[in-house]
Design a protein around this motif. Structure first.
Motif, mmCIF file in Angstrom:
data_model
loop_
_atom_site.group_PDB
_atom_site.id
_atom_site.type_symbol
_atom_site.label_atom_id
_atom_site.label_comp_id
_atom_site.label_asym_id
_atom_site.label_seq_id
_atom_site.Cartn_x
_atom_site.Cartn_y
_atom_site.Cartn_z
ATOM 1 N N HIS A 411 0.831 -1.200 0.000
ATOM 2 C CA HIS A 411 0.000 0.000 0.000
ATOM 3 C C HIS A 411 0.872 1.260 0.000
ATOM 4 O O HIS A 411 0.583 2.217 -0.721
ATOM 5 C CB HIS A 411 -0.938 -0.013 1.203
ATOM 6 N N LEU A 412 1.919 1.239 0.806
ATOM 7 C CA LEU A 412 2.827 2.392 0.843
ATOM 8 C C LEU A 412 3.413 2.643 -0.543
ATOM 9 O O LEU A 412 3.479 3.773 -1.023
ATOM 10 C CB LEU A 412 3.977 2.152 1.829
ATOM 11 N N GLY A 413 3.844 1.570 -1.210
ATOM 12 C CA GLY A 413 4.506 1.695 -2.506
ATOM 13 C C GLY A 413 3.571 2.232 -3.576
ATOM 14 O O GLY A 413 3.909 3.158 -4.332
ATOM 15 N N LEU A 414 2.367 1.645 -3.665
ATOM 16 C CA LEU A 414 1.432 2.088 -4.705
ATOM 17 C C LEU A 414 0.934 3.506 -4.406
ATOM 18 O O LEU A 414 0.740 4.311 -5.322
ATOM 19 C CB LEU A 414 0.264 1.107 -4.826
ATOM 20 N N SER A 415 0.745 3.803 -3.124
ATOM 21 C CA SER A 415 0.345 5.168 -2.764
ATOM 22 C C SER A 415 1.452 6.133 -3.142
ATOM 23 O O SER A 415 1.192 7.271 -3.545
ATOM 24 C CB SER A 415 0.074 5.281 -1.264
ATOM 25 N N ALA A 416 2.694 5.674 -3.013
ATOM 26 C CA ALA A 416 3.838 6.547 -3.278
ATOM 27 C C ALA A 416 3.842 6.984 -4.741
ATOM 28 O O ALA A 416 4.065 8.155 -5.061
ATOM 29 C CB ALA A 416 5.137 5.838 -2.925
ATOM 30 N N ILE A 417 3.584 6.048 -5.634
ATOM 31 C CA ILE A 417 3.625 6.366 -7.060
ATOM 32 C C ILE A 417 2.502 7.347 -7.406
ATOM 33 O O ILE A 417 2.663 8.316 -8.148
ATOM 34 C CB ILE A 417 3.533 5.067 -7.891
ATOM 35 N N ARG A 418 1.361 7.108 -6.817
ATOM 36 C CA ARG A 418 0.204 7.951 -7.046
ATOM 37 C C ARG A 418 0.446 9.354 -6.490
ATOM 38 O O ARG A 418 0.224 10.361 -7.156
ATOM 39 C CB ARG A 418 -0.974 7.295 -6.321
ATOM 40 N N TYR A 419 0.925 9.370 -5.262
ATOM 41 C CA TYR A 419 1.105 10.656 -4.588
ATOM 42 C C TYR A 419 2.205 11.476 -5.250
ATOM 43 O O TYR A 419 2.112 12.698 -5.343
ATOM 44 C CB TYR A 419 1.421 10.413 -3.107
ATOM 45 N N ALA A 420 3.231 10.793 -5.741
ATOM 46 C CA ALA A 420 4.325 11.508 -6.407
ATOM 47 C C ALA A 420 3.756 12.271 -7.607
ATOM 48 O O ALA A 420 4.103 13.428 -7.854
ATOM 49 C CB ALA A 420 5.400 10.535 -6.859
ATOM 50 N N LEU A 449 1.287 9.215 5.214
ATOM 51 C CA LEU A 449 0.596 8.092 5.842
ATOM 52 C C LEU A 449 1.109 7.870 7.267
ATOM 53 O O LEU A 449 0.325 7.596 8.179
ATOM 54 C CB LEU A 449 0.747 6.827 4.992
ATOM 55 N N TYR A 450 2.410 8.012 7.447
ATOM 56 C CA TYR A 450 2.954 7.900 8.805
ATOM 57 C C TYR A 450 2.458 9.042 9.675
ATOM 58 O O TYR A 450 2.133 8.858 10.845
ATOM 59 C CB TYR A 450 4.494 7.853 8.779
ATOM 60 N N ALA A 451 2.417 10.245 9.114
ATOM 61 C CA ALA A 451 1.953 11.396 9.882
ATOM 62 C C ALA A 451 0.522 11.151 10.364
ATOM 63 O O ALA A 451 0.192 11.377 11.532
ATOM 64 C CB ALA A 451 2.019 12.669 9.032
ATOM 65 N N GLY A 556 -6.945 9.990 -3.784
ATOM 66 C CA GLY A 556 -7.028 8.549 -4.012
ATOM 67 C C GLY A 556 -6.084 7.748 -3.143
ATOM 68 O O GLY A 556 -5.793 6.596 -3.435
ATOM 69 N N VAL A 557 -5.598 8.358 -2.063
ATOM 70 C CA VAL A 557 -4.712 7.634 -1.146
ATOM 71 C C VAL A 557 -5.500 7.284 0.116
ATOM 72 O O VAL A 557 -6.006 8.168 0.799
ATOM 73 C CB VAL A 557 -3.470 8.482 -0.783
ATOM 74 N N ARG A 558 -5.615 6.008 0.380
ATOM 75 C CA ARG A 558 -6.368 5.547 1.539
ATOM 76 C C ARG A 558 -5.448 5.550 2.753
ATOM 77 O O ARG A 558 -4.342 5.025 2.709
ATOM 78 C CB ARG A 558 -6.889 4.128 1.267
ATOM 79 N N VAL A 559 -5.946 6.145 3.859
ATOM 80 C CA VAL A 559 -5.097 6.207 5.060
ATOM 81 C C VAL A 559 -5.118 4.872 5.795
ATOM 82 O O VAL A 559 -6.028 4.062 5.621
ATOM 83 C CB VAL A 559 -5.576 7.312 6.029
ATOM 84 N N LEU A 560 -4.099 4.638 6.606
ATOM 85 C CA LEU A 560 -4.044 3.461 7.472
ATOM 86 C C LEU A 560 -4.100 3.964 8.916
ATOM 87 O O LEU A 560 -3.401 4.911 9.261
ATOM 88 C CB LEU A 560 -2.738 2.699 7.235
ATOM 89 N N GLU A 561 -4.945 3.337 9.717
ATOM 90 C CA GLU A 561 -5.093 3.804 11.102
ATOM 91 C C GLU A 561 -3.838 3.504 11.908
ATOM 92 O O GLU A 561 -3.503 4.180 12.857
ATOM 93 C CB GLU A 561 -6.305 3.151 11.763
ATOM 94 N N ARG A 562 -3.151 2.450 11.506
ATOM 95 C CA ARG A 562 -1.949 2.037 12.219
ATOM 96 C C ARG A 562 -0.960 1.553 11.190
ATOM 97 O O ARG A 562 -1.346 0.960 10.185
ATOM 98 C CB ARG A 562 -2.312 0.853 13.112
#
Ligand code: ARG
Length: 563
Positions: A411-420, A449-451, A556-562
């Protein structure tokens, strides 16, 4: 909920009208956010000079009258004149606190529109390239901006599934023993091989032309091979959409095929068509070649075939007939002239009425680390699948490093490409760098996402504390609390502007600023001390998390609660 800029713009419009401003007075131009706050207030109105000019009066007098006439509502303290003729407004702490909410609800549009967003739009039998990646991600985010306000959005991919290139592909497939066993990965190679034969062999060329005619006439074998090509490509496209979490439906160029003859006939009937070198063309005022000669839009080729432009004319006409209020094309900037000419011809022909907006949302190039157009070492365009796979790989490595599970990594990786993609102004060419996009520093998806997860952690811990001191938290805000509350109050203004300008990177920039303001606040303020929770600070944390969640969702980036 009204946001400060939008609210004050409305209030200025009303006040100016009472002072006698003309109808076309553009209030929005004169209302400016003041980042620093302080003496110049949080928002400044600088309309007095312009109004003084039109009304032939003294600016200082107008400013004084405006300060009295602008209804500051519950948001601001009454306006104060400063300098020669500025009117400054300071947000009220009570309002800033009151509007802090864990859920950021965007105000539904007063007049919901029907919008079609034409995006992604790859071509059959060709690999999707990074340009299509940009279109897919920007387009999806543009849809989300409109959907979030309650507009109805038709997400359409205008797939290139028709045209003379299919003649050569079909002719080539005639020689393949069992085309149905071809894997999708072969399609691109197949295209190249067909093209090689087409360029090299005259007999092949003639036969290829015949196969186009066959396809158009519905000859069964030609049709079957064409469907095979389309099906294979579609399956490939949808795997990528699934990986990226993008929803879009295909309405290929072939869909408009039956409408093309009517398009050209109508243009002829209206006397708009001229014949140039055997082709039917429409000259559009204001368009010239580099040498300055008038540039026509070709609507039917000399051999009688239709083209990209005729198809786009049919599509625009069809979309207007379907009742859409706004037609948005998310396509690279190299096609700007094409769209301008198509709109101009459609307007002249009466197919695109003034109250329907047609907008081209262009974007620049994706560059490799060498600063040139992104390519593989062998000079081919880079397959999207390999980019997405590597992004997942990089995300998993990052997760591993931080002891997070594998699926979080993907999820981090795919979000990264999108967010970039969405963190760059779409018009700039940007350098595609995995190292940068998966970095935990800077405006990246992993950082955001970490924030978010960190703030959720703070909120959870605070809620578990023994005692919550006081209920509402009505007290004056200190500087860092106020700075954070103020930035949060801008949310809706930012989304409005990003939507109006089709610029998702405005949202990304804003979210980054929010998280930085949060860090400043959190460094100075204890949310829990000695087992007691400060309720106002807890609300600030919750509201920050809410803004990040809603904002990231627009991208289009879904957050993670943890994590
Ligand atoms: N298939 C085209 C390409 O790959 C993009 C189509 C964009 N949409 C349109 N209605 N022309 O460049």
């Amino acid at each position: 909920m009204a946001a400060p800029l939008a609210f004050l713009t409305e209030a200025l419009r009303d006040a100016a009208a009472r002072l006698g401003a003309p109808e076309d007075f553009e209030a929005a131009r004169f209302v400016q956010r003041n980042r620093g706050g302080g003496e110049r207030g949080d928002v400044q109105v600088n309309a007095a000079f312009a109004l003084a000019k039109t009304l032939r009066r003294n600016p200082a007098e107008i400013a004084a009258e405006l300060a009295g006439a602008i209804d500051a509502g519950p948001l601001f303290a009454p306006g104060e004149v400063s300098g020669k003729a500025f009117v400054n407004f300071r947000l009220r702490d009570e309002w800033l606190v009151e509007r802090l909410a864990a859920d950021v609800a965007l105000t539904p549009a007063a007049e919901p529109e029907r919008v079609v967003v034409d995006f992604s739009s790859p071509n059959v039998a060709k690999e999707m390239h990074v340009g299509h990646l940009r279109s897919t991600i920007i387009g999806d985010s543009v849809c989300r901006h409109f959907e979030a306000r309650g507009h109805s959005v038709d997400r359409v991919s205008h797939v290139g599934d028709w045209g003379t290139q299919f003649g050569m592909l079909i002719r080539h497939l005639d020689d393949v023993a069992d085309p149905s066993t071809l894997s999708i990965a072969d399609l691109d190679a197949l295209y190249k091989e067909a093209k090689r034969r087409f360029d090299a062999d005259e007999a092949f060329r003639d036969e290829a032309r015949q196969r186009v005619v066959d396809l158009q006439a519905g000859e069964p074998r030609a049709r079957e091979l064409w469907e095979l090509l389309c099906e294979g490509s579609r399956a490939e496209f949808h795997e990528l959409y699934d990986q990226l979490g993008v929803d879009v439906r295909e309405v290929g160029e072939s869909f408009y095929q039956p409408l093309l003859a009517g398009v050209v006939a109508d243009l002829e009937e209206q006397g708009l068509v001229e014949v140039s070198d055997g082709a039917k063309v429409v000259f559009v005022e204001g368009f010239t070649t580099r040498e300055g000669t008038p540039l026509p839009l070709i609507v039917q080729k000399a051999d009688g075939g239709y083209n990209y432009a005729s198809t786009d004319l049919a599509a625009i006409r069809h979309r207007v007939e379907q009742g859409f209020d706004r037609i948005v094309y998310v396509v690279d900037h190299g096609q700007s002239q094409h769209f301008e000419m198509v709109y101009a011809v459609a307007r002249r022909a009466g197919w695109l009425p003034d109250d329907v907006e047609a907008v081209h949302v262009p974007f620049g190039l994706v560059l490799g680390e060498d600063g040139k157009r992104l390519r593989t070492r062998s000079g081919d365009s880079v397959a999207l699948r390999s980019l997405l796979d590597e992004a997942e790989e990089r995300g998993r490595a990052l997760a591993h490093e931080h002891g997070a599970p594998e699926d979080v990594g993907s999820h981090l990786g795919l979000s990264a490409i999108r967010y970039a993609e969405l963190s760059h102004n779409r018009m700039t060419n940007y350098v595609f760098s995995f190292d940068k996009m998966v970095s935990l520093e800077g405006n990246t998806a992993p950082y955001m996402l970490y924030a978010y997860a960190r703030i959720r952690g703070i909120v959870d811990k605070a809620r578990g504390a023994d005692e919550v001191a006081g209920a509402g938290g009505e007290r004056p805000l200190d500087d860092s609390e106020r700075a954070l509350a103020k930035v949060l109050a801008d949310f809706e203004d930012v989304v409005d502007r990003a939507t109006a300008e089709y610029q998702p990177s405005d949202v990304s920039e804003y979210l980054f600023a929010v998280s930085q303001e949060f860090n400043r606040f959190y460094e100075r303020s204890r949310v829990v001390s000695e087992g007691r929770v400060d309720p106002l600070r807890l609300r600030l944390c919750e509201a920050t998390a809410g803004a990040l969640r809603t904002g990231l969702d627009l991208l289009g980036v879904r957050v993670l609660e943890r994590i």
